[in-house]
Enzyme design. Structure first.
Site: not given
Ligand SMILES: *[C@@H]1O[C@H](CO)[C@@H](O)[C@H](O)[C@H]1NC(C)=O
Ligand SMILES: *[C@@H]1O[C@H](CO)[C@@H](O)[C@H](O)[C@H]1NC(C)=O
Ligand SMILES: *[C@@H]1O[C@H](CO)[C@@H](O)[C@H](O)[C@H]1NC(C)=O
Ligand SMILES: *[C@@H]1O[C@H](CO)[C@@H](O)[C@H](O)[C@H]1NC(C)=O
Ligand SMILES: *[C@@H]1O[C@H](CO)[C@@H](O)[C@H](O)[C@H]1NC(C)=O
Ligand SMILES: *[C@@H]1O[C@H](CO)[C@@H](O)[C@H](O)[C@H]1NC(C)=O
Length: 363
Positions: A40, A327, A330
């Protein structure tokens, strides 16, 4: 006479400016192509096409991306690889595999991004989140792309092109966060000690790196994993227990400490290729100098995805350049800009060893 000279000077200036403009417009990137493998931290939208909770195709993700739209990047804006690609002189972002496939082959000649949220070095890592493109699957997709490039350019030109690209690999966090640290879903922590698990991961990773070499890659930028005890979700899970945080950080350090010598060996063993290690965690001095004041708190309200992502349509913090984390897991665009700048140009061997990205491009 004087005015004629002035006119001549003006014409000279105009043609100089036109020439300059033309050269700028035609400026070539420092490498012809850039391929991205990872999770991610580098995903640009591959997971939008998958049945997974590790998906961020909704607001407020992308609020600081051009046009303010969600793209599938786990961030308020660009991720680290986007910034590196800009530094290298590319005029557009590297296309995600799921968008490239089926489109014109011209696009893939600048590289493809295979990165997928929740993906790991091990196939099973991240399975509780749903579908993801594991590192092994990313390598299989790369073979498809390579065969398309060969068809388009012919074997010899394809080989030359592929040897000049940079290949970025940043993966491993999910083998911890979405495997080893989840004993309720995975039995790896009862089967392996932290040392053994790091060894297992690095051993598989080095085989994956060699298979990329076998597909013609000759310039590889390989990132360690970040300090896993210092992200909002693990900080929250550890509460005030400093030894819990330290234990998580010890695991990521073990992985990195085993990866670094493997990269040295790869450089020694495969002498027609260049490999470099990038440290994803800036020093405290870098952090302090960059104006980040909020270190372990997420900017957005978390609870989406598996709990670590932003809540859909929630309102994020206002001053996003003060936060390291967007978040629960990340980093923000501002942080990605900082770490990309370090990976690209740092002269310190604790950041980039033996090459920074700019030097790797010139090899
Ligand atoms: C998506 O995954 C979930 C859980 O793994 C499954 O229950 C569901 O049927 C899947 N949906 C589709 C459209 O495949
Ligand atoms: C661990 O789990 C895997 C499947 O996730 C299973 O194949 C394996 O047998 C298990 N090993 C042990 C020792 O329980
Ligand atoms: C703190 O964390 C350590 C390591 O995870 C654990 O062994 C210990 O039981 C925890 N202590 C408390 C008070 O929760
Ligand atoms: C490099 O070569 C040595 C000697 O053949 C070997 O022992 C080692 O495993 C190789 N390392 C890697 C990462 O391929
Ligand atoms: C936002 O953060 C930057 C960097 O830390 C700081 O310079 C600025 O004063 C902050 N602005 C507000 C309105 O808090
Ligand atoms: C990225 O960081 C540089 C300083 O290293 C700064 O000049 C630039 O404005 C930043 N860009 C963004 C988009 O944050």
């Amino acid at each position: 006479m004087a005015s004629r000279l002035n006119l001549f000077c003006l014409q000279l200036l105009i043609s100089f400016l036109l020439l300059l403009g033309k050269n700028l417009a035609n400026a070539e990137p420092q490498v012809p192509c850039y391929f991205i493998f990872g999770d991610s931290l580098s995903d640009s939208g591959n997971n939008n096409f998958l049945n997974t909770s590790a998906k961020v195709n909704y607001r407020p993700n992308g609020i600081d991306f051009p046009r303010g739209v969600p793209t599938g990047r786990f961030c308020n804006g660009e991720h680290m690889q986007d910034f590196i690609v800009k530094h290298l002189g590319f005029r557009s972002y590297i296309i995600p595999f799921k968008k490239a496939i089926g489109k014109s082959t011209i696009l893939i000649l600048e590289g493809v991004n295979y990165a997928s949220g929740a993906a790991g070095i091990l196939d099973e890592s991240g399975r509780t989140q749903g579908e993801r493109i594991s590192m092994n699957q990313q390598l299989r997709y790369h073979k498809i792309i390579v065969s398309k490039i060969r068809l388009k350019l012919g074997n010899s030109r394809a080989k030359t092109l592929l040897s000049q690209c940079i290949y970025s690999l940043q993966i491993g966090s999910n083998d911890y966060l979405n495997n080893y640290f989840l004993p309720q879903f995975y039995n790896t922590s009862s089967q392996y000690t932290p040392e053994e698990f790091a060894e297992l991961l690095v051993d598989k990773y080095s085989k994956q790196i060699k298979s990329l070499y076998d597909e013609g890659a000759r310039k590889m930028a390989i990132y360690g994993v970040g300090t896993l005890g210092f992200i909002p979700i693990t900080l929250a899970a550890c509460g005030n227990n400093a030894s819990c945080t330290a234990e998580l950080n010890r695991n990521s350090a073990l992985f990195n400490d085993k990866l670094k010598p493997v990269i040295q060996q790869l450089n020694a063993n495969l002498t027609d290729a260049k490999f470099t290690y990038l440290n994803p965690a800036p020093t405290e001095a870098d952090i302090a100098a960059s104006g980040f004041t909020i270190l372990g708190e997420p900017c957005c309200k978390i609870g989406g995805g598996g709990g670590e992502l932003c809540v859909r349509n929630s309102r994020p913090c206002n001053n996003r350049t003060q936060y390291i984390f967007w978040d629960g897991a990340h980093p923000t665009k501002a942080w990605n800009n900082l770490t990309a700048g370090i990976a690209f140009a740092s002269q310190s061997s604790s950041d980039a060893d033996p090459f920074n990205i700019q030097e790797l491009a010139q090899q």
